[in-house]
Design an enzyme around this catalytic site. Structure first.
Site, PDB file in Angstrom:
ATOM      1  N   ASP A  96       0.915  -1.164   0.045  1.00 25.63           N
ATOM      2  CA  ASP A  96       0.004  -0.097   0.058  1.00 25.63           C
ATOM      3  C   ASP A  96       0.983   1.253   0.163  1.00 25.63           C
ATOM      4  O   ASP A  96       1.891   1.433   0.753  1.00 25.63           O
ATOM      5  CB  ASP A  96      -0.993  -0.003   1.284  1.00 25.63           C
ATOM      6  CG  ASP A  96      -1.913   1.419   1.401  1.00 25.63           C
ATOM      7  OD1 ASP A  96      -2.512   1.151   0.451  1.00 25.63           O
ATOM      8  OD2 ASP A  96      -1.597   1.992   2.287  1.00 25.63           O
TER       9      ASP A  96
ATOM     10  N   GLU B 260       1.194  -0.908  -5.082  1.00 28.27           N
ATOM     11  CA  GLU B 260       0.252   0.081  -5.373  1.00 28.27           C
ATOM     12  C   GLU B 260       0.866   1.304  -5.580  1.00 28.27           C
ATOM     13  O   GLU B 260       1.083   2.006  -4.486  1.00 28.27           O
ATOM     14  CB  GLU B 260      -0.923   0.006  -4.183  1.00 28.27           C
ATOM     15  CG  GLU B 260      -2.175   0.891  -4.483  1.00 28.27           C
ATOM     16  CD  GLU B 260      -2.213   2.251  -3.683  1.00 28.27           C
ATOM     17  OE1 GLU B 260      -2.963   2.965  -4.104  1.00 28.27           O
ATOM     18  OE2 GLU B 260      -1.640   2.266  -2.427  1.00 28.27           O
TER      19      GLU B 260
HETATM   20  C1  GLC Z   1      -3.723   3.697  -0.688  1.00 28.28           C
HETATM   21  C2  GLC Z   1      -5.197   3.112  -0.432  1.00 28.28           C
HETATM   22  C3  GLC Z   1      -6.114   4.246   0.291  1.00 28.28           C
HETATM   23  C4  GLC Z   1      -5.620   4.768   1.409  1.00 28.28           C
HETATM   24  C5  GLC Z   1      -4.097   5.058   1.139  1.00 28.28           C
HETATM   25  C6  GLC Z   1      -3.399   5.556   2.438  1.00 28.28           C
HETATM   26  O1  GLC Z   1      -3.831   4.441  -1.642  1.00 28.28           O
HETATM   27  O2  GLC Z   1      -5.553   2.335  -1.744  1.00 28.28           O
HETATM   28  O3  GLC Z   1      -7.432   3.714  -0.014  1.00 28.28           O
HETATM   29  O4  GLC Z   1      -6.311   5.987   1.622  1.00 28.28           O
HETATM   30  O5  GLC Z   1      -3.278   4.230   0.526  1.00 28.28           O
HETATM   31  O6  GLC Z   1      -3.400   4.288   3.358  1.00 28.28           O
END
Ligand code: GLC
Length: 658
Positions: free
Chosen positions: A293, A335
């Site tokens: 993440d 991500e």
């Molecule tokens: C990522 C997640 C998102 C979250 C962010 C902070 O982008 O997909 O939903 O708000 O991380 O953890």
């Protein structure tokens, strides 16, 4: 020390004193062949591990000690690994491309919203199997912060499950039931920050130096102000700025996202050790894919936007080597919602080609889909995706049209300008179109985090509502409903035919609409991403086989596409998706070149029928086009390919079909 795999002399010198200690540790309780397997993998991947951590921590006096602690920690977790999972890892070593296989179908769920909790999911595995799912991304399920918690992305304890959803035993039970049905569990690894009620933050607030060093803190605004000059704001409306003052510490703490999410200090090797332990702990409970993440943000550098710094990739490379040595069945998904050239580093470029994350989100594909749908024009998509760098052949994209986050209009000015378009104006048009404010828009969505400084207006909304189903139903307009269904099927065909693991977002297979009830919940009211995080509607699911129902038109349509995908070797992610300019403004085309016969995927982005002439296909040896989806062959005399509104065709040469 002689290893079967060539090591640099520095790496070799570091491994030499560690190996006998690993040998002793593992010899105590493991049969020789399992001990040796670990040692062989250690030799094979030590160079990558060494290079990764050396790039980040090599300058430290305690580097040698750190490396030894790291490898012994890995060996300890290997010992703790249940026997059936050790077997699973061995299987993955002989099928290393499992995640690239055409049989892969991803599905994203919130455990509570889908089935009440982890145990509830067990009773819906048959539903997932009916659809063909092989990869289940469970949205954050570890114990989050109390109260507002960014949808679980503020983790208070990485070794406990959110009690509402179950416990660690329930997780183990679920992963084993899923495995039995050929489904791998994907978990979020929130690696950039922890919740402000995590034990580490308590200890930092209490003045324990060891834990103060886990975070990035400042005594005054001097450095934060300097950093702010080049830092963007992720949530400008609800959480402006990137630093939060903590009165107990009398210090400013780095908080990129919300004030209650404290960024971790990855310059501190203790954080690397902590996360190695967490990953292997969860892997030993059966998690097989880790979604890294917000990975882009983990390394900070003055004068930059503090994203995509080279150290991010060194750290990921080292974590990947940890996995290859200790638990080779697990893989990582980055991500990183960043531009194409930055994105490629997450999969590995140059020397590190294919040695960083195994998967990465293809955000551009998603953005271009919605852009082409609104403009009925596939030229920008053709332009942008054909300029996309080629990914390493041992990696795969995670391709999707919707997920739990908003859609940010990541369309470059340069791509827009190459068509004579103005990038800013096009992005503005898309925000207006998808918030439903543009004349004759079919979409119903909400504006997320409008930023007056940059003009950005991101969009929330479910696939169905953005594709026109909500308005069609409200107006009882059969034609609009049918067109919306075709748009939904078009988007999914696109991601099923593109290169990588297609991800279906919970409820999209039934056409679930926006859920406006979030505004009544104080923990969600300020975050309209909850618009597209509805509870699973099992009543709708029951209608999935009622011929003629909206649910069955979508669900069966998707299931058929999935069935065809699984029989199409051209859709293995080692086969690149090569974008071809169809020369036709409404049509997006790409090729999957394959020795068993080329596959050409063709998509009509307009609500009017289109016709393509044979010369487009002749070039790629598709002389008499046969569509794998409808099983129709073009007329032999004119060889024309006709597309209905929003049609999707997967064409091969008729002679290659048995
Ligand atoms: C990522 C997640 C998102 C979250 C962010 C902070 O982008 O997909 O939903 O708000 O991380 O953890």
């Amino acid at each position: 020390m002689a290893t079967f795999y060539p090591l640099s002399s520095e790496a070799d010198a570091h491994l030499a004193p560690i190996e006998p200690k690993v040998f002793d540790l593992l010899s105590k309780s493991l049969p020789a062949h399992q001990r040796d397997l670990f040692s062989l993998r250690l030799q094979r991947h030590f160079q990558d591990l060494y290079d990764g951590v050396h790039a980040v921590y090599g300058h430290r006096d305690d580097f040698g000690d750190f490396l030894e602690r790291l490898v012994l920690l890995m060996a300890g977790q290997y010992l703790a690994c249940p026997e059936n999972l050790r077997q699973r890892h061995a299987e993955s070593m002989i099928w290393p491309d499992w995640f690239q296989h055409e049989s892969m179908i991803g599905y994203i769920v919130y455990a509570d919203r889908f089935a009440g909790g982890l145990q509830g999911i067990e009773s819906h595995i048959d539903y997932l199997s009916e659809l063909g799912v092989t990869y289940l991304h469970l949205m954050p399920f570890l114990k989050p912060r109390a109260g507002e918690n960014d949808g679980g992305y503020a983790v208070a304890n990485y070794r406990q499950v959110e009690p509402r959803l179950g416990d660690i035993d329930a997780l183990e039970s679920l992963t084993s039931k899923l495995r039995a049905k050929g489904i791998r569990l994907v978990a979020d690894l929130v690696i950039n920050h922890v919740a402000d009620d995590h034990d580490w933050t308590f200890r930092a607030r209490n003045g324990e130096q060891r834990y103060i060093d886990y975070f990035i803190t400042f005594p005054d605004r001097n450095l934060p102000d300097q950093y702010e000059r080049t830092l963007p704001e992720v949530f400008p409306v609800t959480a402006p700025g990137n630093f939060t003052f903590i009165p107990e510490m009398s210090r400013w703490v780095w908080t990129t996202f919300n004030q209650y999410q404290w960024d971790l200090n990855w310059q501190n090797p203790e954080i690397f050790l902590e996360f190695t332990d967490i990953i292997l702990f969860l892997a030993n409970k059966g998690v097989e894919v880790f979604r890294l993440d917000a990975i882009a943000f983990i390394w900070k550098r003055m004068g930059t936007d503090c994203q995509n710094e080279p150290e991010v990739h060194s750290i990921t490379r080292a974590l990947r080597a940890v996995a290859r040595i200790t638990a080779p069945g697990i893989i990582f998904k980055a991500e990183a919602i960043v531009g194409p050239h930055q994105l490629m580093h997450y999969l590995g470029t140059g020397r590190y080609y294919g040695k960083v994350s195994d998967l990465a989100y293809h955000n551009s594909l998603m953005v271009q889909f919605w852009s082409s749908l609104a403009s009925r024009d596939a030229r920008l998509m053709t332009r942008a995706l054909s300029r996309f760098p080629t990914k390493p052949s041992n990696t795969a994209w995670a391709s999707y049209i919707r997920c739990h986050d908003d859609i940010g209009w990541a369309i470059s000015d340069e791509d827009a300008a190459s068509l004579g378009w103005d990038g800013f104006a096009h992005r503005k048009f898309l925000s207006e179109f998808y918030s439903g404010n543009f004349p004759f828009s079919f979409a119903r969505g909400g504006v997320f985090q409008e930023n007056p400084q940059t003009g950005d207006r991101r969009i929330s909304g479910t696939t169905a509502s953005l594709a026109g189903l909500e308005i069609g139903l409200a107006n009882k307009d059969e034609k609009a409903i049918s067109l919306a269904i075709e748009r939904i099927l078009l988007g999914h065909a696109l991601v099923f035919g593109y290169d990588g693991i297609p991800l279906l977002y919970m409820g999209d297979e039934l056409g679930c609409l926006n859920d406006y009830s979030f505004s009544q919940d104080p923990d969600h009211a300020l975050d309209n991403r909850w618009l597209h995080r509805p509870k699973m509607d099992w009543k709708k699911a029951e209608r999935r086989n009622d011929t003629g129902s909206i649910e069955s038109r979508i669900f069966r349509g998707l299931r058929e596409l999935i069935r065809v995908r699984k029989q199409t070797p051209q859709l293995h992610a080692q086969v690149p998706a090569i974008v071809i300019d169809s020369g036709h403004p409404h049509i997006f085309t790409h090729l999957r070149p394959h020795p068993s016969g080329n596959l050409m995927c063709v998509y009509n982005f307009s609500e009017f029928p289109q016709t393509l002439t044979p010369h487009l296909f002749d070039t790629y040896h598709i002389f008499l086009p046969y569509d794998l989806i409808t099983k129709r062959t073009a007329n032999a005399w004119d060889r024309l390919v006709h597309l209905a509104p929003y049609d999707r065709l997967w064409l091969v040469d008729a002679s290659s079909v048995g």
